[in-house]
Every structure is written in C-alpha cells, then in structure tokens.
Design an enzyme around this catalytic site. Sequence first.
Site, PDB file in Angstrom:
ATOM      1  N   HIS A 362       1.194  10.554 -12.741  1.00  0.00           N
ATOM      2  CA  HIS A 362       2.245  11.078 -13.603  1.00  0.00           C
ATOM      3  C   HIS A 362       3.241  10.005 -14.013  1.00  0.00           C
ATOM      4  O   HIS A 362       3.776  10.038 -15.129  1.00  0.00           O
ATOM      5  CB  HIS A 362       2.949  12.256 -12.923  1.00  0.00           C
ATOM      6  CG  HIS A 362       2.164  13.518 -13.027  1.00  0.00           C
ATOM      7  ND1 HIS A 362       2.093  14.264 -14.177  1.00  0.00           N
ATOM      8  CD2 HIS A 362       1.368  14.139 -12.141  1.00  0.00           C
ATOM      9  CE1 HIS A 362       1.308  15.303 -13.989  1.00  0.00           C
ATOM     10  NE2 HIS A 362       0.851  15.246 -12.765  1.00  0.00           N
ATOM     11  N   GLU A 603     -10.210  22.449 -17.896  1.00  0.00           N
ATOM     12  CA  GLU A 603      -9.967  21.256 -17.075  1.00  0.00           C
ATOM     13  C   GLU A 603     -10.745  21.263 -15.771  1.00  0.00           C
ATOM     14  O   GLU A 603     -10.588  20.357 -14.950  1.00  0.00           O
ATOM     15  CB  GLU A 603      -8.468  21.077 -16.797  1.00  0.00           C
ATOM     16  CG  GLU A 603      -7.769  22.307 -16.297  1.00  0.00           C
ATOM     17  CD  GLU A 603      -6.252  22.134 -16.259  1.00  0.00           C
ATOM     18  OE1 GLU A 603      -5.772  20.985 -16.253  1.00  0.00           O
ATOM     19  OE2 GLU A 603      -5.551  23.153 -16.231  1.00  0.00           O
ATOM     20  N   ASP A 627      -7.589  15.993 -15.793  1.00  0.00           N
ATOM     21  CA  ASP A 627      -8.181  16.686 -14.652  1.00  0.00           C
ATOM     22  C   ASP A 627      -9.683  16.873 -14.824  1.00  0.00           C
ATOM     23  O   ASP A 627     -10.442  16.794 -13.851  1.00  0.00           O
ATOM     24  CB  ASP A 627      -7.508  18.039 -14.441  1.00  0.00           C
ATOM     25  CG  ASP A 627      -6.307  17.955 -13.508  1.00  0.00           C
ATOM     26  OD1 ASP A 627      -6.327  17.107 -12.595  1.00  0.00           O
ATOM     27  OD2 ASP A 627      -5.351  18.714 -13.690  1.00  0.00           O
ATOM     28  N   CYS A 674      -5.681  17.730 -25.165  1.00  0.00           N
ATOM     29  CA  CYS A 674      -4.285  17.356 -24.906  1.00  0.00           C
ATOM     30  C   CYS A 674      -4.141  16.343 -23.778  1.00  0.00           C
ATOM     31  O   CYS A 674      -3.048  16.015 -23.372  1.00  0.00           O
ATOM     32  CB  CYS A 674      -3.450  18.605 -24.586  1.00  0.00           C
ATOM     33  SG  CYS A 674      -3.961  19.473 -23.093  1.00  0.00           S
TER      34      CYS A 674
END
Length: 755
Positions: A362, A603, A627, A674
């Site tokens: 992240h 995902e 993911d 995305c």
Amino acid sequence: MLHVLRRIVLEVSAADNLTSALGIIVRRVRQELDIDVCSVYLSEPGGQRLLLMASEGLNPDSIGLVEMSAGEGLVGLVAERAEPVNLENAPDHPRFKYFPETGEERYHAFLGVPIIHNRRMLGVLVVQQRERRRFDDEHVAFLITLAAQLAGAISHAELIGEVGHRREPAPQKNLQITGIPGAAGVAVGQGVVAYVLADLDSVPDRDAEHVQEEEQAFREALRAVQDELNEIKRRMEGVLPAEELLLFDAYVMMLGSDSLVNGTVDRIRAGSWAPSALRDAVRESTRAFEDMDDPYLSERATDVRDIARRVLMRLQSHVRGPEDFPERTILVGEDVTATQLAEVPTDRLAGVVSSKGTGSSHVAILARAMGVPAVMGVSDLPVGRLEGREIVVDGYRGSLYIQPSPELLEQFKHLQEEEQELAEGLQALAQEPAITQDGCEVPVYANGGLLADIAPSIQSGADGIGLYRTEVPFMIRDRFPGEEEQSEIYREALMSFNPRPVTLRTLDVGGDKALPYFPVVEDNPFLGWRGIRITLDHPEIFLTQLRAMLRASQGLTNLHILFPMISSLGELKDALQLLQRARDELLDEQHVIPLPKVGVMVEVPSAVYLAEALARRVDFLSVGTNDLVQYLLAVDRNNARVADLYNALHPAVLHALAHAARGAHQAGKPISVCGEMAADPASVILLLGMEIDALSVNVASLSRVKWVIRSFSRARARELLTQCMTMEDPAAIRALLNNALVQAGLGGLVRAGKV
C-alpha cells in the site's frame, strides 16, 4: 544447539562492520564445536575469486592475503558445487591445494559449507581439525543451518562497511543496492530515516549538532528515568516483598554504570547524537552479559535494554516537524508506513525507500498515486547509516545509489529533466477523451481514498472515480465513523464529479489493511477474514455504510457501489439483500433514494470462473489485478522474497483476465480494471485487446494511460494480444509489448538501458 545458533546470529546482526561480524563467527563456531580451525572465505565482486577474510586457528598473517579462484582447491569445490564437502583427510583429495602461508598442513579433517544469500554465493564457512575424522551429522547440520541464517547478516554487514560511518568518508562511491521497483521515476535527495520511537535497533546514525547539548540531554534523561524508577518503587512498597523491590535499586544502579554512562558520553563526545551513542553503548553492554554462561546473568541483558528504552523515550521528546525535513527528502525505513509517509510535507518528499514491502504494498501504491519514485524490498539495506546521505532513487529498476559521483548525478538529473518534459507534454492530452485510433472510447477513471484526492482527480482529466477506497477514512480514525460522517464524505465525492460516475467500494479491511480499533490477527490473513467476509459477518457495520452511501446520493445519479472480495454467488446474494434492506429503511424514513448501479470486484480465482454468473446479477464487473495476481500465482504481494514471482504479465494472469472479460460481455455487462495493471503502459495494450471497457488508475498515471489508448487501435491491440496468448515467458511478453510501444512512438514510456 538452537540457543547457540540464535545467540551467534544475534551477535553477528549487531556487529558494526563486516570484519567484526566475521570475527564473531569464527570465534564462536570454534568455541562451540571444540575444533581447531574455523575460517570464512568470501567471494570478491563478480564471484570469480575467494578471499580468506577471517580465521581462528590459521596463521593470522594469512588473513586478507590468501585468495583462490572460485573453482580452486577444496574451498573452491564447495563454492562450485554449492553444497557441503566433508573429508576425513583433506590432503588425499585431488582438489586439495596447499597454501604455505596458512600453515594448514597440520590439519586433516575438513568440512566446508556454502554461504548463499538470495541465490548469490557469498562465500564458504570452513572448519578443520588436526586428527583424521569425518565430521558427524550434527556438526554438518549445525554449520548448514548457521550458514543459512548468517547469509543475510553477512550481506548486511558488507553493505554497512561499504556505506561507512557518517563521520568518515564512505569508502565506495556509487554504491548500488537493488530492491524491487515500487513507483516509477527517479529522484535525487537527502536520506531521512523513518524509525520507530523507543526502538533502540531502529535509531539511525546522526552527527551531534551541539555535543554539549547532546550530553546534557542524555544526563537529564538519565536523571528523569532514575526518578521515575524510584517513584515506581515507592508506589509498589506494600505490594511487593522487600526482596523484589531491590530490583528497582538494581535498575537505578545500571543507569549509573560506567559501561552505560561513560560508554554513551564517550560516543557523544566523539560526535554522535545521544540516541545512537546510547544504542551502541547498550549493544556493547548487552553483548558482555549474553556471553556469560550463567542464565541469570545473561538475562540481565534484557534489563539493560529495558531501562535504555526508557532513557531513549526521554531523549525522543522532540517530534520532527515539517521544517525538519530537507527540501528533497528521500524517506528511508525498515518498513515505511502510510503515516510516516504522510508526516513528510508533500512539497519536500522526493522519494521513498523501504527494506520491506513490494511494488504492490500500500505504501508503494500511495507513492505512485503521489507521483513519488519508490524502491521497496531492499532487504539488506543498512537503514541506520543513511541519515543525511545523498541518495539517488531509481524507481524504474528498483535500485538506489549511495554517495553518487558527480558524473552519475548528472546522468540522473538529465533523466529527471526528460521525465519533466514528458509530463508537461502530456498535460494537454490528459483533458482529451481516450479514443483508440479506430474510434473506440475507453473511459479512464481515477483511483482515490481521501477527499484530498478529489481536486487532483478532477484537474487530471479523469472521467470519474473508478475506485474510491472507503476504508481509508476508517483507517485514519480511532473508531468506526458514524453514518452522518460517512455520508458527508461520500456526498462530497459524488457532488464533485456529478454527473460522472463515482464508484464507492464497500469497506475492504483485513489482509494487509488493519483497523487499530478492530484488530484481525490471523496466521494467513490474505486467505482469512477480509473484505466482504467481515462486513457480511457484521451487518451493523455494513448497513451503516450502505445507508451512508445511499443517503449521499440523494438528488444525484452517479453513485456506483462495488463489493470487494466476492468469491461466491451466495456472498453476492447476501450483500445485495443488505443493500436492498438499507434502501428500504431509508425509503421508509421518507428519503428519496435513486437505485445505484452495483458491481462486483473480480479479485479471487473463483470470481474469474463465475464472471458470467456474477455479471448477470449486477450492473458491472471491476477486476482488482493486485489481489488477483497474488491469488493466481500464490505469491504474497507484500513479501520481498517472492516479489520477482509476482508478474501481471504471467500467461495464467492473461488467460484469467480474458476469461473474465468474455464472461462479462456474454452477460451483456461492462468490465473495467482498477488495479495497478491498468497503469502499466504495456499491460494497457493487452487490456485494449481484451476489450476491457474502462480503466481506473492513480492520478499520476492518467495522462500516460490516455496516451497509450490514443496511440493504438483495438484491432492492433487484438493482434498483439493473440501473439501474447501463445507465449509462455512473461519477460518475452514484456519485450514484445515494449517494442510495440516504441514503434507507436511511445518510447518515452519504456525505460531502456541502465544509467
């Protein structure tokens, strides 16, 4: 034996330099195995030669002088085979080579094991004995285990030596350390170490600006902790027996010991700031305790560290303010966090370097969103030595350069200028629609998670918000935000882009996204309780969020709701029922709520194969490639050890994406991407070929993605996709797509050659 291994590894890890680390190894191994000789040979740069770097038992004058080729002698045989060699009488072996300066003709028994780190041969650990004998299995197992555990520590110690100390010129210019690309771009700046407060091991080296002030601060911290311990003792009188209270007297005595006080003061007067002076004094004191055989005395090392942490807390009362960061800060840390990143003023943050994490962490995603170059997973990084150092960050190749020469700096600054020219040239393009050369429009949305992302997204020319991470407002609070709070946040995002779509993803925590007030501790968090699984188990949280989203959309028509981590039709059914319940409740309360569009994130592998069935029940699908790649390839995207296996252009990933796209279109529904794959120029070509309907990317990548879309036709993209789907090597796929980008005039998006 495990206890001995642990102690040796800890001692080596705490060594100040490579020479000290190797000395500890040979001394401790010889002592523990009760043998005549222990030696370490290390590979020189390039791996062509082996040099005797440390020994207990051989002639000390031979250290640093005896060298051999990687295939020469018995030591070379161990390196060549990359496996142990155990001989009863070494001189009888045909590969035995005698080096007179070592005096080793007296030794017969020989055992050598390789030292390997990240597939790189670092060297060979050797033990020898005068008598003829084969070392038993216990000795062999001990040395193999020790070598495996020491490999990282030796590599780290090598780098510490090459980086040198702040008060001494670094012995090597242009020292290159390689990690994992985190965020594209290059940056030149000054290292600032992000460290955990009250953690002695994370304290960085730093010069004392005012020696007398540092010494005074240290002595004041000592007195404050002594007073604190005396106060604790007074409070505990009558609660603890008298003999137990003596422990606090012992702590106060430790605070006045010569080794701790004088050791710290001497280091301060030599030029160190108080925290690193204390750190080194404590390491020296605890090493003496840990070497003692008496268990009671060896445990006193823990007491020394405990009271030293109390002193350190007193020294760290000053919190670094915005003005304390250099104009071009390169933030460096063992495991850089989002909050540490946020502490640096955005106009001063030039780059990020983290020992842990990968390009899919992240922090790396956040760096990309901010347009800040980042290098992740630099496992051997000597973090504490980088404070104030000049550093070059190459986010394209995942490298950093310490102590860059003027010539290297000039090359990187030229590259920065080229990047700036490219970015400025694309600014106008960002406001244009992304239409392929054969007339297909592909909306390009922005990803976000904070209200602060909204204005940049609008200015960037985004066609809407393709992924609004609603967990971010949850993560920056110390409690669950209420319905009213959430509704205000969502309303502002919807209003800002109306009538362009805004896709709000429902709460997606778990895995590597934790809430401090709602901890989820699991052995395997990515396969555990996360995403929709948590919210379905806590309908009180889920309904509050759904009601807030629906309330925020009153009078608007651009709300899209996205459910994360859906792996079955049952989960989707339950989520839709709760959404309908939330809307019914609001209608009963006289709110006018339009029916939002609802989507599912693809995902997990099961969602790929259920794509058509899922699409029939919702309005759209959105692929979260971060993911999906991790689950398809069984690669933890936050684990630097396997980061090179995480590859979005793996054939399995491409086939899964194509399958999901077909499923959505067969159901007559649109599908978008995305994840970070949507921001990779080479991958964008394939997504166009799969007829993905829309892309959602970080703001910093938006103009570049639009440039790719406008430079290709769908037909050309399909041709390239057909070629790639027959290929088996991700590197070959990448090379083919990069060549296509160059041919289309997009060579500026392909970084070729090394600086």
